[in-house]
Design a protein around this motif. Structure first.
Motif, PDB file in Angstrom:
ATOM      1  N   THR A   1      30.385 -12.256  -8.217  1.00  0.00           N
ATOM      2  CA  THR A   1      31.091 -13.401  -8.812  1.00  0.00           C
ATOM      3  C   THR A   1      30.506 -14.722  -8.328  1.00  0.00           C
ATOM      4  O   THR A   1      30.289 -15.658  -9.117  1.00  0.00           O
TER       5      THR A   1
ATOM      6  N   ASN B   1      27.068 -15.397 -10.006  1.00  0.00           N
ATOM      7  CA  ASN B   1      27.214 -15.824 -11.396  1.00  0.00           C
ATOM      8  C   ASN B   1      27.744 -17.247 -11.488  1.00  0.00           C
ATOM      9  O   ASN B   1      27.247 -18.066 -12.275  1.00  0.00           O
ATOM     10  N   THR B   2      28.739 -17.562 -10.663  1.00  0.00           N
ATOM     11  CA  THR B   2      29.357 -18.885 -10.704  1.00  0.00           C
ATOM     12  C   THR B   2      28.380 -19.963 -10.271  1.00  0.00           C
ATOM     13  O   THR B   2      28.259 -21.021 -10.913  1.00  0.00           O
TER      14      THR B   2
ATOM     15  N   ASP C   1      30.134  -7.472  -5.030  1.00  0.00           N
ATOM     16  CA  ASP C   1      30.761  -8.482  -5.876  1.00  0.00           C
ATOM     17  C   ASP C   1      29.766  -9.617  -6.131  1.00  0.00           C
ATOM     18  O   ASP C   1      29.304 -10.266  -5.192  1.00  0.00           O
TER      19      ASP C   1
END
Length: 312
Positions: free
Chosen positions: A195, A198-199, A193
């Motif tokens: 996420t 990217n965040t 993952d």
């Protein structure tokens, strides 16, 4: 095929493919790349040498130019030597640690350069809006401290990038279709993952570069307000001449960043080799042109460079 086998049997390495689909043209592509790299090094080292040698140039503005030159040299050197090794000698292997270090250093240098450009905007604001207090507001020592603070800020906020990447499992291919390691590209290779990666990457870009751009816009807003209040007809032209070099350098730095970000998000139709070439040119062209722009637009620097370049 050897590269493919290596990715399966050696999880401690990645394979940088250079420009996929254009392997036969790698040697030809290396010619403008290496030429630009040499010109960039010569131009930026010339700025460092001339400012270092000339006591009359030991001023805040030229100290900021030296910081800009150092970031340009660092950016090019972090990418080009490895890219040229791929183009010339097919040396595509890079260790995972080396890849993560490259990502960290590239982002640190890029965000430091953004901070230097922001400080340059403040320098122009003080020079135009408060010239009588320029020498007391912006001293060499204060500018050096601002430069150090910019470096520390960038390094601290970019340190989580390699740490976040190191927690990801890379259980599929270790082949990177690029000339260097890019944070999002490497993260997308993971089977975990991403996420958080990217965040965090997006958040840091918005917070750091966003704040720099806001302060740059504020500085130029105040400059425009001050110039419009001056009755002299020559004031706008004089202010524009003072800021032209900085504006050109800013446009070359920030415009490709926005373009690259947009192509990452919405540019699925862009051929991969076009994207890779554009990213590399984004690093090379500003680094090559920045010393030329400041050399042409800054009379004092131009004269000193001419003194060392053309003396018999």
């Amino acid at each position: 095929m050897a590269a493919l086998n290596l990715t399966h049997y050696d999880p401690s390495t990645f394979i940088l493919m250079g420009i996929p689909g254009m392997e036969d043209a790698h040697v030809w592509i290396s010619i403008p790349f290496s030429t630009s790299y040499i010109i960039s090094l010569l131009g930026n080292f010339m700025v460092l040498f001339v400012v270092g040698k000339e006591q009359t140039l030991h001023k805040p503005m030229y100290l900021l130019l030296c910081m800009l030159a150092l970031t340009d040299i660092a950016k090019c050197t972090l990418i080009l030597p490895k890219a040229l090794c791929i183009f010339w000698f097919n040396l595509k292997v890079i260790t995972v640690g080396g890849c993560f270090s490259q990502i960290f250093l590239l982002h640190t240098v890029a965000f430091m350069q953004s901070a230097v450009l922001m400080t340059m905007a403040f320098d122009r604001y003080v020079a135009i809006c408060n010239p009588l207090r320029y020498a007391t507001i912006l001293t060499n020592a204060r500018v050096a401290k601002l430069g150090l603070a910019s470096l520390i800020r960038s390094a601290v906020f970019m340190l989580p990038l390699p740490l976040l990447l190191s927690r990801l499992p890379f259980c599929a291919s270790h082949i990177i279709p690029h000339t260097h390691c890019e944070h999002l590209l490497v993260a997308k290779m993971s089977c975990g993952d991403i996420t958080v990666n990217n965040t965090y990457g997006l958040l840091m870009a918005v917070v750091l570069m966003g704040s720099d751009l806001m302060l740059i816009a504020l500085s130029y807003g105040l400059i425009i307000r001050t110039v419009l209040r001056i009755s002299s007809k020559r004031a706008p032209q004089k202010a524009l001449n003072t800021c032209t070099a900085h504006i050109c350098v800013m446009l070359m730095f920030y415009s490709p960043i926005f373009f690259t970000s947009l192509t990452h998000q919405f540019g699925q139709g862009i051929a991969p080799h076009i994207h890779i070439i554009l990213v590399d040119l984004y690093v090379l062209i500003p680094s090559m042109l920045n010393p030329i722009i400041y050399g042409v637009k800054t009379k004092e620097l131009r004269e000193k460079v001419g003194k060392y370049t053309f003396r018999s």
